[in-house]
Scaffold this active site. Structure first.
Site, PDB file in Angstrom:
ATOM      1  N   TYR A  35      22.759 -15.304  30.469  1.00 44.80           N
ATOM      2  CA  TYR A  35      24.199 -15.077  30.570  1.00 44.80           C
ATOM      3  C   TYR A  35      24.840 -15.082  29.181  1.00 44.80           C
ATOM      4  O   TYR A  35      25.612 -14.193  28.832  1.00 44.80           O
ATOM      5  CB  TYR A  35      24.824 -16.158  31.445  1.00 44.80           C
ATOM      6  N   SER A  95      33.566 -13.257  28.438  1.00 44.98           N
ATOM      7  CA  SER A  95      33.571 -14.677  28.771  1.00 44.98           C
ATOM      8  C   SER A  95      33.660 -15.427  27.460  1.00 44.98           C
ATOM      9  O   SER A  95      33.281 -14.886  26.407  1.00 44.98           O
ATOM     10  CB  SER A  95      32.285 -15.087  29.506  1.00 44.98           C
TER      11      SER A  95
END
Length: 270
Positions: A169, A156
């Site tokens: 995250y 990501s």
């Protein structure tokens, strides 16, 4: 041209390869893992689609079958070591040793350090980091024995920036960059490559489907959200991300190792 699903493909070195893809059921609002699975099947690979959601992953396999591809479903909870073993064993039982591992499964978080519970931290890291580590650990010996193999990690842009996701995250994705680089260096002499794909803002696979959720209106990202989003007005599609996975796993990318390719419309270039 790389064809995402159905029909002949012009991707070298993937036909008849056994490819294990986690998170292949696809979230109801995105379908990224499903797009990746269909892309590999369209290139002639034997796809092992892994997900915790039985109905969703079976739907992915059914779609691949309609496309004329080869795939099997494995239902597994990758937050546990037992689930990781089930995924690897299921792949080997269906098609033999895994030749391409795509660590795509992941779960999100938008909470800050003080807002995050220990339980949330543990689960996010278990799925986003520990599962890719354990799957790589489980699959690498057979790749080393064969003298070839590719691991593609879906990361990501949160693996490079601190203001896109929550603490668990963001930390998990930063660590995935390190895992990717370590495997690339440690196993390159064994004929194995490890690469990463870092998507940015990706819209739903279906225009009329719910779009991915954003940060809570009153959360720590509330003041940052609009300015960050403004740097990327064009949202990508799951298929655009899947084509990068396909290329990096193919023989066309044989000299690419340890790199993490951003697929973000220029978000991280700003």
């Amino acid at each position: 041209m790389v064809q995402v699903s159905g029909g002949p493909a012009t991707v070298p070195g993937l036909a008849d390869r056994t490819v294990l893809i986690t998170g292949a059921g696809g979230l109801p609002y995105w379908g990224g893992g499903r797009a990746v699975a269909r892309a590999f099947a369209g290139a002639g690979a034997r796809v092992v689609a892994v997900d915790i959601a039985a109905d969703s992953v079976q739907e992915t396999v059914d779609l691949i079958g309609k496309d004329g591809g080869t795939a099997t479903a494995v239902v597994a909870d990758l937050s546990t070591s037992e689930g990781v073993e089930a995924a690897a064993a299921g792949a080997e039982s269906a098609y033999g040793p895994v030749e391409v591992l795509v660590n795509h499964a992941g779960i999100g978080s938008y909470t800050s350090v003080t807002e995050t519970t220990e339980q949330e931290w543990d689960r996010v890291l278990a799925v986003n980091l520990t599962a890719p580590f354990l799957l790589s650990k489980r699959i690498l010996p057979s790749m080393v024995e064969a003298g070839r193999g590719v691991i593609v990690n879906t990361i990501s842009i949160a693996g490079f920036h601190g203001a896109r996701g929550g603490v668990s995250y963001t930390c998990s994705k930063h660590a995935m960059v390190g895992l990717t680089k370590h495997i690339a260096v440690a196993y390159r002499d064994s004929g194995i490559r490890c690469v990463g794909v870092a998507p940015g803002s990706i819209r739903s696979a279906a225009p009329d489907a719910p779009q991915p959720p954003g940060p809570p209106a009153d959360g720590w990202l509330a003041g940052w959200g609009p300015s960050i989003q403004a740097t990327n007005t064009h949202k990508g599609t799951p298929e655009e991300v899947a084509r990068v996975h396909l290329f990096l796993a193919s023989d066309a990318a044989s000299y690419i190792n340890g790199s993490v390719v951003t697929v973000d419309g220029g978000w991280t270039a700003v």
